[in-house]
Design a protein around this motif. Structure first.
Motif, short mmCIF file in Angstrom:
data_model
loop_
_atom_site.label_atom_id
_atom_site.label_comp_id
_atom_site.label_asym_id
_atom_site.label_seq_id
_atom_site.Cartn_x
_atom_site.Cartn_y
_atom_site.Cartn_z
N ALA A 280 63.46 117.36 45.53
CA ALA A 280 64.62 118.49 45.63
C ALA A 280 64.99 118.77 45.12
O ALA A 280 65.64 120.83 45.35
CB ALA A 280 64.32 117.99 47.26
N ARG A 281 66.38 118.49 44.85
CA ARG A 281 67.70 119.16 44.02
C ARG A 281 66.65 119.73 43.06
O ARG A 281 67.67 121.38 43.04
CB ARG A 281 68.16 117.99 43.87
CG ARG A 281 69.82 117.52 45.17
CD ARG A 281 70.76 116.51 44.29
NE ARG A 281 71.48 115.65 45.27
CZ ARG A 281 70.88 114.50 45.08
NH1 ARG A 281 70.38 113.92 43.89
NH2 ARG A 281 71.43 113.83 45.51
N THR A 282 66.31 119.59 42.39
CA THR A 282 65.47 120.19 41.02
C THR A 282 65.39 121.52 42.25
O THR A 282 65.26 122.90 41.08
CB THR A 282 64.97 120.11 40.55
OG1 THR A 282 65.30 118.29 39.80
CG2 THR A 282 64.38 120.21 39.43
N GLY A 283 64.49 121.60 42.83
CA GLY A 283 63.66 122.37 43.12
C GLY A 283 64.23 123.44 43.97
O GLY A 283 63.92 124.72 44.18
N ILE A 284 65.90 123.66 44.74
CA ILE A 284 66.62 124.04 45.46
C ILE A 284 67.36 125.21 44.38
O ILE A 284 68.38 126.11 45.23
CB ILE A 284 66.98 123.40 46.60
CG1 ILE A 284 68.10 122.43 46.27
CG2 ILE A 284 65.97 122.94 47.81
CD1 ILE A 284 69.15 122.11 47.42
N LEU A 285 67.48 124.72 42.89
CA LEU A 285 68.50 125.10 42.39
C LEU A 285 68.01 126.77 42.40
O LEU A 285 66.85 127.41 42.29
CB LEU A 285 68.23 124.30 40.86
CG LEU A 285 68.68 123.70 40.63
CD1 LEU A 285 68.41 122.98 39.21
CD2 LEU A 285 70.43 123.01 40.90
N PHE A 286 69.19 127.78 42.05
CA PHE A 286 68.88 129.14 41.98
C PHE A 286 67.87 129.67 40.66
O PHE A 286 68.82 128.94 39.42
CB PHE A 286 69.97 129.55 42.23
CG PHE A 286 70.35 131.46 41.57
CD1 PHE A 286 69.51 131.55 42.86
CD2 PHE A 286 70.31 131.41 40.84
CE1 PHE A 286 69.46 133.48 42.40
CE2 PHE A 286 70.16 133.00 40.25
CZ PHE A 286 69.79 133.80 41.53
#
Length: 150
Positions: A57-63
């Motif tokens: 999820a952290r990877t998915g919300i990166l700008f």
């Protein structure tokens, strides 16, 4: 019969009872011990899946600048999850076979949109599969993480 002869005869008839008692109690003790170990590994794997879904999820919300390539982003999310799981998951039966589902509230990912990552993993019991008939030897572990892009 004198008292000593009766005592010796009684001891002779009881020979081997300690062995039988030990066999019964040791079986229960080892079953309990291996059960504790087995469920401890399952709980550890559950925590590992939770952390793996968080990494995804952290990877998915990166700008990322527009236009976004969702196929490439999904592949990066899945790779982050698999890398984390490979490093920490206890899976003695080979590589972990996980089902990964990625959902977005908005495909353009503006600030405030959500990314939900769901990871399902069939945990196979290592030591006690025959004793756990109701579970069929497989326990479905699942982790869900939702993060908001900011």
């Amino acid at each position: 019969m004198t008292g000593r002869k009766r005592q010796r005869a009684s001891l002779h008839r009881q020979r081997g009872t300690e062995t039988v008692e030990f066999a019964i109690s040791a079986t229960l003790l080892f079953l309990l011990l291996f059960g504790i170990i087995e469920f401890s590994v399952a709980l550890y794997d559950k925590a590992t899946l939770t952390n793996a879904s968080r990494e995804g999820a952290r990877t998915g919300i990166l700008f990322k600048p527009q236009p976004r390539d969702l196929a490439t982003e999904n592949a990066a999310i899945e790779q982050a999850i698999r890398d984390y799981a490979e490093q920490y998951l206890i899976s003695l039966g080979g590589p972990a076979e996980m089902a990964i589902d990625i959902q977005r509230s908005d495909d353009t990912m503006p600030p405030g949109s959500d990314v939900t990552v769901i990871v399902d993993y069939p945990y196979q019991f290592l030591l006690l599969p025959s004793f756990i008939g109701t579970l069929g030897g497989i326990l479905e572990l699942s982790a869900t993480t939702t993060m908001r892009a900011e």
